[in-house]
Scaffold this motif. Structure first.
Motif, PDB file in Angstrom:
ATOM      1  N   GLU A  23       0.834  -1.193   0.000  1.00 22.70           N
ATOM      2  CA  GLU A  23       0.000   0.000   0.000  1.00 22.70           C
ATOM      3  C   GLU A  23       0.877   1.255   0.000  1.00 22.70           C
ATOM      4  O   GLU A  23       1.856   1.353   0.757  1.00 22.70           O
ATOM      5  CB  GLU A  23      -0.896   0.009   1.247  1.00 22.70           C
ATOM      6  CG  GLU A  23      -1.823   1.202   1.349  1.00 22.70           C
ATOM      7  CD  GLU A  23      -2.979   1.161   0.356  1.00 22.70           C
ATOM      8  OE1 GLU A  23      -3.610   2.209   0.155  1.00 22.70           O
ATOM      9  OE2 GLU A  23      -3.228   0.078  -0.213  1.00 22.70           O
ATOM     10  N   ALA A  24       0.554   2.201  -0.846  1.00 29.99           N
ATOM     11  CA  ALA A  24       1.288   3.466  -0.858  1.00 29.99           C
ATOM     12  C   ALA A  24       0.942   4.270   0.387  1.00 29.99           C
ATOM     13  O   ALA A  24      -0.220   4.275   0.826  1.00 29.99           O
ATOM     14  CB  ALA A  24       0.934   4.266  -2.105  1.00 29.99           C
ATOM     15  N   PRO A  25       1.908   4.936   1.003  1.00 30.36           N
ATOM     16  CA  PRO A  25       1.625   5.733   2.200  1.00 30.36           C
ATOM     17  C   PRO A  25       0.807   6.970   1.857  1.00 30.36           C
ATOM     18  O   PRO A  25       0.819   7.446   0.723  1.00 30.36           O
ATOM     19  CB  PRO A  25       3.016   6.122   2.694  1.00 30.36           C
ATOM     20  CG  PRO A  25       3.866   6.121   1.460  1.00 30.36           C
ATOM     21  CD  PRO A  25       3.323   5.024   0.600  1.00 30.36           C
ATOM     22  N   VAL A  26       0.096   7.486   2.832  1.00 30.47           N
ATOM     23  CA  VAL A  26      -0.649   8.729   2.649  1.00 30.47           C
ATOM     24  C   VAL A  26       0.345   9.881   2.724  1.00 30.47           C
ATOM     25  O   VAL A  26       1.012  10.062   3.744  1.00 30.47           O
ATOM     26  CB  VAL A  26      -1.741   8.897   3.722  1.00 30.47           C
ATOM     27  CG1 VAL A  26      -2.455  10.238   3.550  1.00 30.47           C
ATOM     28  CG2 VAL A  26      -2.742   7.747   3.635  1.00 30.47           C
ATOM     29  N   PRO A  27       0.465  10.656   1.675  1.00 30.00           N
ATOM     30  CA  PRO A  27       1.517  11.686   1.647  1.00 30.00           C
ATOM     31  C   PRO A  27       1.066  13.023   2.219  1.00 30.00           C
ATOM     32  O   PRO A  27      -0.124  13.296   2.390  1.00 30.00           O
ATOM     33  CB  PRO A  27       1.800  11.829   0.146  1.00 30.00           C
ATOM     34  CG  PRO A  27       0.476  11.545  -0.496  1.00 30.00           C
ATOM     35  CD  PRO A  27      -0.218  10.524   0.370  1.00 30.00           C
ATOM     36  N   TYR A  28       2.053  13.848   2.501  1.00 28.47           N
ATOM     37  CA  TYR A  28       1.873  15.289   2.715  1.00 28.47           C
ATOM     38  C   TYR A  28       2.696  15.982   1.645  1.00 28.47           C
ATOM     39  O   TYR A  28       3.663  15.427   1.127  1.00 28.47           O
ATOM     40  CB  TYR A  28       2.355  15.722   4.107  1.00 28.47           C
ATOM     41  CG  TYR A  28       1.436  15.318   5.220  1.00 28.47           C
ATOM     42  CD1 TYR A  28       0.445  16.179   5.670  1.00 28.47           C
ATOM     43  CD2 TYR A  28       1.560  14.069   5.836  1.00 28.47           C
ATOM     44  CE1 TYR A  28      -0.409  15.802   6.698  1.00 28.47           C
ATOM     45  CE2 TYR A  28       0.712  13.684   6.857  1.00 28.47           C
ATOM     46  CZ  TYR A  28      -0.273  14.553   7.283  1.00 28.47           C
ATOM     47  OH  TYR A  28      -1.124  14.179   8.287  1.00 28.47           O
ATOM     48  N   TRP A  29       2.301  17.185   1.315  1.00 28.79           N
ATOM     49  CA  TRP A  29       3.033  17.947   0.305  1.00 28.79           C
ATOM     50  C   TRP A  29       3.312  19.352   0.829  1.00 28.79           C
ATOM     51  O   TRP A  29       2.663  19.820   1.779  1.00 28.79           O
ATOM     52  CB  TRP A  29       2.230  18.069  -0.992  1.00 28.79           C
ATOM     53  CG  TRP A  29       1.821  16.779  -1.603  1.00 28.79           C
ATOM     54  CD1 TRP A  29       2.510  16.011  -2.491  1.00 28.79           C
ATOM     55  CD2 TRP A  29       0.565  16.093  -1.401  1.00 28.79           C
ATOM     56  NE1 TRP A  29       1.786  14.900  -2.849  1.00 28.79           N
ATOM     57  CE2 TRP A  29       0.585  14.934  -2.199  1.00 28.79           C
ATOM     58  CE3 TRP A  29      -0.566  16.360  -0.623  1.00 28.79           C
ATOM     59  CZ2 TRP A  29      -0.479  14.035  -2.241  1.00 28.79           C
ATOM     60  CZ3 TRP A  29      -1.629  15.465  -0.659  1.00 28.79           C
ATOM     61  CH2 TRP A  29      -1.584  14.316  -1.463  1.00 28.79           C
ATOM     62  N   GLU A  30       4.242  20.007   0.206  1.00 28.36           N
ATOM     63  CA  GLU A  30       4.584  21.374   0.596  1.00 28.36           C
ATOM     64  C   GLU A  30       4.794  22.208  -0.662  1.00 28.36           C
ATOM     65  O   GLU A  30       5.134  21.689  -1.726  1.00 28.36           O
ATOM     66  CB  GLU A  30       5.862  21.380   1.443  1.00 28.36           C
ATOM     67  CG  GLU A  30       6.202  22.738   2.037  1.00 28.36           C
ATOM     68  CD  GLU A  30       7.452  22.707   2.897  1.00 28.36           C
ATOM     69  OE1 GLU A  30       7.645  23.635   3.690  1.00 28.36           O
ATOM     70  OE2 GLU A  30       8.238  21.753   2.760  1.00 28.36           O
TER      71      GLU A  30
END
Length: 450
Positions: free
Chosen positions: A376-383
């Motif tokens: 499963e791909a991790p839940v990302p954060y972006w900036e």
């Protein structure tokens, strides 16, 4: 430190741990093949970070140009602060240091069922996962009387750096004393939110030194823009610009706004005052707006935009001209096993900026590796961080953290902290912002390509 920044740093910390060169690959047998189309910020970053996460994976980057001309900072070519050669970035480090297979060729065909792309020189390249970073296409003909041919030879855009950028620089230098420079801002969405307002500011600064009786006019189909208050304060302090009441009404009482007599060197005409462009007469150098005609000596038009032509040819765009996707992995909702990143993709609250493309590329590189490994791909954060200049020594910025609203498949801004340079910023902080902008250009390029 606000909670959103803590979340981001926690996620980046985990990302960094996975980016150390592992003793063994995630893939016990034959390493999968990831193909990347487009060698701009998004594509180059994806290629680099895929190899950082797992150096054993096969990564091929396909780009039609042997060198990349970075668009960020390119307005400084117009004013002569830097040269076109300063925008040139090569793919040498991606090839030699990280082992990315670089193919200089043009994609002319795409078979989603067979998972392969056709190159102009004849070969076909198969993939297990495909990352596409096609950039933007400028829609010159959306303004009556304008076209690509006119942009190339008479009324440049220069929003994609190249010959038009150099032409605009030449026209600025040749502008008669007391002449008029007219900038046409684009409708939303568009690449580089502060850019169409940084460029005329730098041109106004150039005119103060070389053509002090000139006028710089911005016409705009919008009534506000990213960094508007902070940018307008710079205009107010440097170019005799009187800020509209709409923007001064919410300023802290401690912020001094100068009241200028008459018109300064720079003016802004928003949509509410007739700023929407309607028609260009390139021969007479007259632009017709909703508020009337404006004649100028130099006209610079940033037209409407959509995803790059390749995205449409590959069937990756929707009726709006952008690339829909599953936000968690940026996998296309139109073709499986294909991920679209950068300016071309739909990303909700995220702006179309180099920094956005860079952070999307990192999260997609991680997602692709996990998906290829059956995890499963991790839940990302972006900036995102966009630096801009109101003058060569007057820096400002917008900075945000984004998170995924998974049930709604939406990217949303998090945190309530100020996104911009403080309105009460001291002269020292403002000058430091300009220093940061120059340092960021170098560090950011290194992160993407070096």
């Amino acid at each position: 430190m606000n909670p959103s920044r803590r979340k981001l740093l926690k996620w980046l910390s985990a990302l960094t741990l996975t980016s150390t060169l592992p003793s063994r690959s995630l893939f016990a047998a034959t390493a999968p093949q990831v193909v990347i189309i487009g060698g701009g910020v998004g594509g180059a970053t994806a290629a680099k970070y895929l190899k950082l996460f797992d150096p054993h994976i096969k990564v091929t980057l396909i780009e039609k140009n042997a060198q990349y001309l970075r668009p960020y900072g390119s307005s400084e070519v117009v004013t002569g602060h830097i040269q076109m050669s300063d925008l040139v970035v090569t793919y040498d480090t991606l090839r030699s240091k990280y082992g990315v297979n670089i193919i200089i060729d043009e994609v002319i065909g795409f078979d989603a069922a067979k998972r392969q792309v056709q190159l102009k020189q004849g070969s076909k390249v198969a993939y297990d996962r495909l990352i596409v970073s096609p950039g933007i296409e400028l829609l010159y003909d959306k303004i009556e009387g304008y076209s690509y041919e006119i942009a190339e030879h008479e009324i440049p855009s220069g929003w994609i750096p190249g010959a038009q950028t150099e032409l605009l620089a030449q026209q600025l230098k040749a502008m008669p004393q007391g002449g008029t420079f007219l900038m046409v801002a684009p409708p939303s969405p568009y690449r580089c939110p502060p850019g169409p307002y940084e460029r005329p500011a730098l041109i106004a600064e150039w005119c103060q030194r070389h053509n002090p009786t000139a006028k710089v006019i911005i016409v705009d189909p919008k009534d506000e823009f990213v960094t508007d208050q902070t940018m307008m304060l710079g205009w107010n302090r440097r170019y005799g610009f009187n800020m509209p009441k709409k923007f001064t009404a919410t300023l802290p009482k401690t912020v001094e706004v100068l009241q200028h007599q008459g018109e300064g060197i720079l003016s802004w005409i928003p949509a509410a005052e007739g700023g929407t462009p309607l028609k260009l007469d390139a021969t007479k150098k007259v632009l017709t707006t909703a508020g009337g005609e404006i004649k100028a000596d130099v006209i610079n038009i940033v037209p409407p935009m959509r995803a790059g032509q390749l995205a449409a040819k590959m069937g990756l765009t929707d009726e709006k001209g952008w690339c829909p996707n599953q936000r968690k992995t940026f996998e296309s909702t139109l073709h499986p096993y294909v991920h679209v990143i950068g300016d071309a993709c739909s990303a909700d609250a995220m702006p179309k900026s180099g920094f956005s493309a860079n952070t999307q590329a990192k999260s997609v590189a991680r997602a692709v590796l996990e998906l290829l490994a059956g995890r499963e791909a991790p839940v990302p954060y972006w900036e995102n961080t966009c630096y801009a200049l109101a003058a060569s020594d007057y820096g400002l910025y917008v900075a945000d953290v984004f998170e995924l609203n998974e049930p709604e498949n939406k990217i949303q801004r998090v945190g309530k902290a100020s996104r911009y340079l403080r309105l009460e910023a001291t002269p020292e902080e403002i000058r430091l912002g300009a220093v940061y902008q120059q340092a960021w250009l170098q560090a950011f390029t290194e992160d993407c390509f070096g």
